[in-house]
Write a protein that holds these residues in place. Structure first.
Motif, PDB file in Angstrom:
ATOM      1  N   GLY A 447       0.823  -1.209   0.000  1.00 41.85           N
ATOM      2  CA  GLY A 447       0.000   0.000   0.000  1.00 41.85           C
ATOM      3  C   GLY A 447       0.854   1.253   0.000  1.00 41.85           C
ATOM      4  O   GLY A 447       1.118   1.839   1.048  1.00 41.85           O
ATOM      5  N   THR A 448       1.331   1.659  -1.161  1.00 44.62           N
ATOM      6  CA  THR A 448       2.192   2.839  -1.263  1.00 44.62           C
ATOM      7  C   THR A 448       1.418   4.096  -0.857  1.00 44.62           C
ATOM      8  O   THR A 448       0.186   4.128  -0.876  1.00 44.62           O
ATOM      9  N   GLN A 449       2.173   5.127  -0.492  1.00 46.11           N
ATOM     10  CA  GLN A 449       1.535   6.390  -0.088  1.00 46.11           C
ATOM     11  C   GLN A 449       0.680   6.955  -1.209  1.00 46.11           C
ATOM     12  O   GLN A 449      -0.405   7.494  -0.981  1.00 46.11           O
ATOM     13  N   GLU A 450       1.163   6.828  -2.455  1.00 49.70           N
ATOM     14  CA  GLU A 450       0.398   7.332  -3.589  1.00 49.70           C
ATOM     15  C   GLU A 450      -0.920   6.582  -3.740  1.00 49.70           C
ATOM     16  O   GLU A 450      -1.964   7.166  -4.056  1.00 49.70           O
ATOM     17  N   LEU A 451      -0.877   5.262  -3.506  1.00 49.38           N
ATOM     18  CA  LEU A 451      -2.092   4.461  -3.652  1.00 49.38           C
ATOM     19  C   LEU A 451      -3.082   4.762  -2.533  1.00 49.38           C
ATOM     20  O   LEU A 451      -4.287   4.858  -2.758  1.00 49.38           O
ATOM     21  N   LEU A 452      -2.585   4.931  -1.302  1.00 45.09           N
ATOM     22  CA  LEU A 452      -3.466   5.252  -0.180  1.00 45.09           C
ATOM     23  C   LEU A 452      -4.078   6.638  -0.327  1.00 45.09           C
ATOM     24  O   LEU A 452      -5.120   6.926   0.272  1.00 45.09           O
ATOM     25  N   ARG A 453      -3.427   7.467  -1.101  1.00 47.32           N
ATOM     26  CA  ARG A 453      -3.947   8.829  -1.321  1.00 47.32           C
ATOM     27  C   ARG A 453      -5.270   8.793  -2.073  1.00 47.32           C
ATOM     28  O   ARG A 453      -6.129   9.666  -1.895  1.00 47.32           O
ATOM     29  N   PHE A 454      -5.447   7.767  -2.925  1.00 46.01           N
ATOM     30  CA  PHE A 454      -6.661   7.647  -3.725  1.00 46.01           C
ATOM     31  C   PHE A 454      -7.404   6.371  -3.308  1.00 46.01           C
ATOM     32  O   PHE A 454      -7.093   5.276  -3.801  1.00 46.01           O
ATOM     33  N   PRO A 455      -8.370   6.454  -2.404  1.00 46.75           N
ATOM     34  CA  PRO A 455      -9.029   5.248  -1.855  1.00 46.75           C
ATOM     35  C   PRO A 455      -9.749   4.412  -2.903  1.00 46.75           C
ATOM     36  O   PRO A 455      -9.745   3.188  -2.817  1.00 46.75           O
ATOM     37  N   ARG A 456     -10.350   5.053  -3.900  1.00 43.26           N
ATOM     38  CA  ARG A 456     -11.062   4.271  -4.915  1.00 43.26           C
ATOM     39  C   ARG A 456     -10.088   3.495  -5.791  1.00 43.26           C
ATOM     40  O   ARG A 456     -10.356   2.343  -6.161  1.00 43.26           O
ATOM     41  N   LEU A 457      -8.974   4.105  -6.125  1.00 40.80           N
ATOM     42  CA  LEU A 457      -7.942   3.392  -6.883  1.00 40.80           C
ATOM     43  C   LEU A 457      -7.390   2.241  -6.053  1.00 40.80           C
ATOM     44  O   LEU A 457      -7.148   1.140  -6.582  1.00 40.80           O
ATOM     45  N   HIS A 458      -7.204   2.475  -4.768  1.00 40.15           N
ATOM     46  CA  HIS A 458      -6.715   1.405  -3.881  1.00 40.15           C
ATOM     47  C   HIS A 458      -7.690   0.239  -3.863  1.00 40.15           C
ATOM     48  O   HIS A 458      -7.290  -0.927  -3.996  1.00 40.15           O
ATOM     49  N   ASP A 459      -8.975   0.536  -3.709  1.00 35.33           N
ATOM     50  CA  ASP A 459      -9.977  -0.535  -3.645  1.00 35.33           C
ATOM     51  C   ASP A 459     -10.046  -1.301  -4.957  1.00 35.33           C
ATOM     52  O   ASP A 459     -10.153  -2.536  -4.962  1.00 35.33           O
ATOM     53  N   ARG A 460      -9.995  -0.594  -6.078  1.00 27.65           N
ATOM     54  CA  ARG A 460     -10.062  -1.275  -7.374  1.00 27.65           C
ATOM     55  C   ARG A 460      -8.801  -2.100  -7.625  1.00 27.65           C
ATOM     56  O   ARG A 460      -8.875  -3.186  -8.212  1.00 27.65           O
ATOM     57  N   THR A 461      -7.651  -1.608  -7.183  1.00 28.51           N
ATOM     58  CA  THR A 461      -6.409  -2.373  -7.334  1.00 28.51           C
ATOM     59  C   THR A 461      -6.485  -3.673  -6.552  1.00 28.51           C
ATOM     60  O   THR A 461      -6.127  -4.750  -7.055  1.00 28.51           O
ATOM     61  N   VAL A 462      -6.951  -3.587  -5.315  1.00 25.81           N
ATOM     62  CA  VAL A 462      -7.115  -4.794  -4.493  1.00 25.81           C
ATOM     63  C   VAL A 462      -8.089  -5.756  -5.159  1.00 25.81           C
ATOM     64  O   VAL A 462      -7.867  -6.978  -5.195  1.00 25.81           O
ATOM     65  N   GLU A 463      -9.138  -5.206  -5.735  1.00 22.57           N
ATOM     66  CA  GLU A 463     -10.142  -6.047  -6.392  1.00 22.57           C
ATOM     67  C   GLU A 463      -9.551  -6.767  -7.606  1.00 22.57           C
ATOM     68  O   GLU A 463      -9.796  -7.969  -7.806  1.00 22.57           O
ATOM     69  N   VAL A 464      -8.774  -6.056  -8.418  1.00 19.60           N
ATOM     70  CA  VAL A 464      -8.178  -6.672  -9.608  1.00 19.60           C
ATOM     71  C   VAL A 464      -7.208  -7.788  -9.220  1.00 19.60           C
ATOM     72  O   VAL A 464      -7.236  -8.884  -9.790  1.00 19.60           O
ATOM     73  N   VAL A 465      -6.337  -7.529  -8.247  1.00 19.44           N
ATOM     74  CA  VAL A 465      -5.367  -8.553  -7.824  1.00 19.44           C
ATOM     75  C   VAL A 465      -6.090  -9.742  -7.211  1.00 19.44           C
ATOM     76  O   VAL A 465      -5.742 -10.905  -7.471  1.00 19.44           O
ATOM     77  N   THR A 466      -7.112  -9.467  -6.405  1.00 18.94           N
ATOM     78  CA  THR A 466      -7.875 -10.557  -5.784  1.00 18.94           C
ATOM     79  C   THR A 466      -8.542 -11.426  -6.840  1.00 18.94           C
ATOM     80  O   THR A 466      -8.536 -12.662  -6.740  1.00 18.94           O
ATOM     81  N   ASN A 467      -9.136 -10.794  -7.851  1.00 17.30           N
ATOM     82  CA  ASN A 467      -9.777 -11.564  -8.921  1.00 17.30           C
ATOM     83  C   ASN A 467      -8.758 -12.387  -9.704  1.00 17.30           C
ATOM     84  O   ASN A 467      -9.045 -13.532 -10.098  1.00 17.30           O
ATOM     85  N   LEU A 468      -7.577 -11.823  -9.953  1.00 16.66           N
ATOM     86  CA  LEU A 468      -6.537 -12.566 -10.667  1.00 16.66           C
ATOM     87  C   LEU A 468      -6.109 -13.790  -9.862  1.00 16.66           C
ATOM     88  O   LEU A 468      -5.954 -14.887 -10.413  1.00 16.66           O
TER      89      LEU A 468
END
Length: 666
Positions: A447-468
């Motif tokens: 969870g990089t600082q840049e990613l935590l800065r944007f919560p929706r991007l963080h949630d979608r990133t987690v979702e994509v990796v989880t689905n993969l």
């Protein structure tokens, strides 16, 4: 050095805008019991009636009072309108912004209203200061803090712990090493029981920043005086003890001017304490406080400069960590995705910058799962676990049909060994599950600082990796199941590490023959069967050598006994099958222990590593998603704004201090 107090007042104004308590500025803190005369002392210093009066706790919030001396000849007007063009004295509150108060009765009313607004109409207190500035040609530059009067017993609707609340508030302000403590005590009480001096002693045991004020000198009992107290013979205070005479309640009710009260005070001092008159009184108190505050500011200035510079550097770093406003959203999004994917892969490879030191994670955890968790689990599975002699004997009989077998049927061995091999499937699938869970956990470490800065991007990133990961789980499980099925599909009795069945049978028969000879031979006293053992050791060298070289590791503990005693033939057949099962099971277990981690690495770990970035780009890098994904959280936006305001205030404070010449300080 006269310029130092206005400098501190400027700093106070700067930090009031951001509400910081991190910078403790030099100021005079006034403490005393209820009805000790604190309010009268403050009003005498100002020269005007402006503080609320009444019974019980009147001061229920700290009052930060800045007195600003204005030159009467070159007086700065508070505003340019005609109404205030000729005003000599005025006040300003921080909470009312730029509103000018020329009526000091209105100032008193505003203090009461603002107190009730925050604390309510009861007699409770709250640590939320009111900031008031008074400009006048009659005052000396001072910064004072008036605190609620010290009390012991709650009165009316006061909270039961009112004493504790006031004590904690007073100690908080006077514990500031940059504060001068003005301990107010009434002359008609015993100095030894002064609560104000007791509080001051707790935080300033040496008395280096405590000044005592003795009020109500004119109310002492007839035949007594305050000579010993004012001379410091009763309780010595290093900064000194100054006596004053307050206006009586009648004087206050009749609105007696403070100027007249100060003249009466001076006359009383000359009459009652002629030798001490020049060192006491309100005017001397004001000059002393002004001098002490200036010297105290001078002593605190170096540390104050350092503190401001350090905090400015810290807030600059904090502001940088929040990042700059996003201009090119596409580039920013791609950079964040690339950085996350790289950090995810580096965590698996063990090349991440921030290596965890408290627990295993990433690739190290996967390695532990393979070689410790999975390996030990397989090693704990016994070749003959869950298999009794009755099961073996039943399998042999079922494989022979209606006719007794001359030899141990091979079908029974294959049937039983497959049953044991199937026991390896469950721990193998559990190994896949553990690695999958760790791959999911790695997301939290990236969870990089840049990613935590944007919560929706963080949630979608987690979702994509989880689905993969979820998509790769069935494929990996299927491969691991196939590995076990492959072993079940063909039992290779010609495996170079598998024991030859004829040799096993010969060894078992030779042992059976040996047991017969031992039973038929009588053993004499003291012999203990030595010759029988020797006879076994003297068997043909070739047979014994074969048994030791190929079959020495095949000995197993007796299987679960059946209800009746086995015949020699049955016992021999069961022992042959047990040895063969163990030999082949160990081969298969070794194969699976080697193949399952390889399958997991290929179908799950390496696949995710190789395809993570492309998957993130294909799922997230879409023009329609840019604005939504790169929307900052309200918390980050608020924190950036607060950090920017604090940094601006600190930089302004540093600029103010840097303007002070060394020659002005000394």
């Amino acid at each position: 050095m006269e310029a130092l107090i206005p400098v501190i007042n400027k700093l106070q104004d700067v930090f009031n805008t951001v509400g910081t308590d991190s910078i403790q500025l030099p100021q005079i803190v006034v403490i005393g019991t209820q009805s000790s005369g604190k309010s009268s002392v403050l009003e005498s210093l100002v020269g005007r009636d402006f503080l609320p009066r009444g019974t019980g706790i009147v001061t229920r919030r700290p009052l930060v009072l800045q007195l600003v001396h204005v030159n009467s000849e070159e007086k700065k007007r508070p505003s340019e309108d005609e109404e205030h063009a000729h005003v000599e004295e005025w006040g300003k509150f921080l909470h009312t912004k730029n509103k000018i108060y020329t009526d000091f009765d209105e100032i008193r009313q505003e203090i009461e209203n603002e107190t009730d607004r925050v604390t309510g109409t009861n007699k409770g207190i709250i640590d939320d200061a009111i900031h008031l500035k008074i400009y006048s040609p009659k005052v000396l530059n001072l910064t004072l803090v008036d605190l609620p009067g010290i009390t012991k017993v709650p009165v009316g609707d006061q909270p039961p712990d009112i004493e504790v609340q006031i004590r904690e508030m007073c100690l908080k302000y006077i514990a500031n090493p940059n504060s001068i403590i003005l301990a107010v005590t009434s002359a008609n009480t015993d100095m030894a029981t002064s609560e104000a001096l007791k509080f001051a002693k707790e935080v300033d045991p040496d008395g280096r920043r405590t000044l005592a004020v003795i009020t109500k000198l004119d109310l002492m009992d007839a035949g007594t005086d305050a000579h010993d107290v004012l001379m410091g013979r009763v309780i010595p205070v290093k900064l000194g003890i100054i006596g004053v005479v307050n206006r009586s309640q009648m004087d206050i009710n009749k609105r007696k001017p403070i100027e007249e009260a100060i003249k009466d005070e001076a006359a009383f001092m000359q009459r009652k304490y002629p030798s001490l008159a020049s060192r006491n009184g309100t005017s001397h108190l004001a000059r002393t406080l002004n001098r002490l505050l200036m010297h105290h500011i001078r002593d605190c200035l170096p540390d104050l400069k350092t503190r401001i510079n350090v905090m400015a550097s810290q807030f600059q770093q904090l502001l940088n960590s929040f990042g700059e406003p996003v201009d090119d959203k596409g580039t920013t999004l791609l950079q964040i995705i690339t950085k996350f994917a790289a950090q995810y892969c580096n965590t698996i490879e063990g090349t991440a910058r921030n290596i965890e030191t408290t627990e295993l994670c990433g690739g190290a955890r996967i390695c532990y799962i393979f070689h410790e968790t999975f390996g030990r689990t397989l090693d704990s599975i016994e070749p003959l676990g869950g298999l009794s002699q009755l099961d073996i004997l039943t399998a042999i009989r079922n494989a022979t049909g209606p006719r007794p077998a001359l030899f141990v049927p091979e079908v029974s061995f294959e049937l039983l060994v497959k049953k044991q091999i199937r026991r390896l499937e469950e721990p193998s699938l559990r190994c896949v599950e553990l690695v999958h869970e760790e791959m999911q956990r790695i997301i939290n470490h990236c969870g990089t600082q840049e990613l935590l800065r944007f919560p929706r991007l963080h949630d979608r990133t987690v979702e994509v990796v989880t689905n993969l990961l979820r998509k790769r789980l069935p494929v990996t499980n299927s491969m691991v199941e196939n590995i076990v099925q492959i072993e079940l599909a063909y039992v290779n009795t010609k495996h170079p590490d598998f024991a030859d069945a004829s040799l096993v049978s010969a060894l078992v028969n030779s042992k059976e023959e040996l047991r017969k000879q031992q039973r038929n031979r009588s053993v004499g006293p003291g012999d203990h069967g030595f010759h029988s053992v020797q006879a076994a050791e003297n068997k043909p060298a070739k047979e014994v050598a074969v048994g030791k070289s190929m079959l020495e590791n095949l000995w197993v503990s007796p299987a679960t006994p059946i209800s009746r005693k086995l015949s020699p033939r049955e016992q021999r057949d069961c022992e042959v099958i047990e040895r063969l099962i163990k030999s082949y099971f160990l081969i298969v277990r070794k194969n699976i222990q080697d193949s399952v981690p390889k399958a997991i690495m290929h179908f799950l770990v390496n696949f995710v590593k190789d395809n993570l970035q492309s998957e993130l780009v294909s799922q997230l890098y879409k023009t329609d998603f840019f604005s939504d994904l790169l929307q900052e959280s309200d918390q980050i936006g608020t924190r950036r704004k607060e950090a920017a305001e604090m940094l601006k205030a600190l930089q302004k404070a540093g600029h103010i201090i840097s303007e002070i010449r060394e020659t002005h300080v000394w």
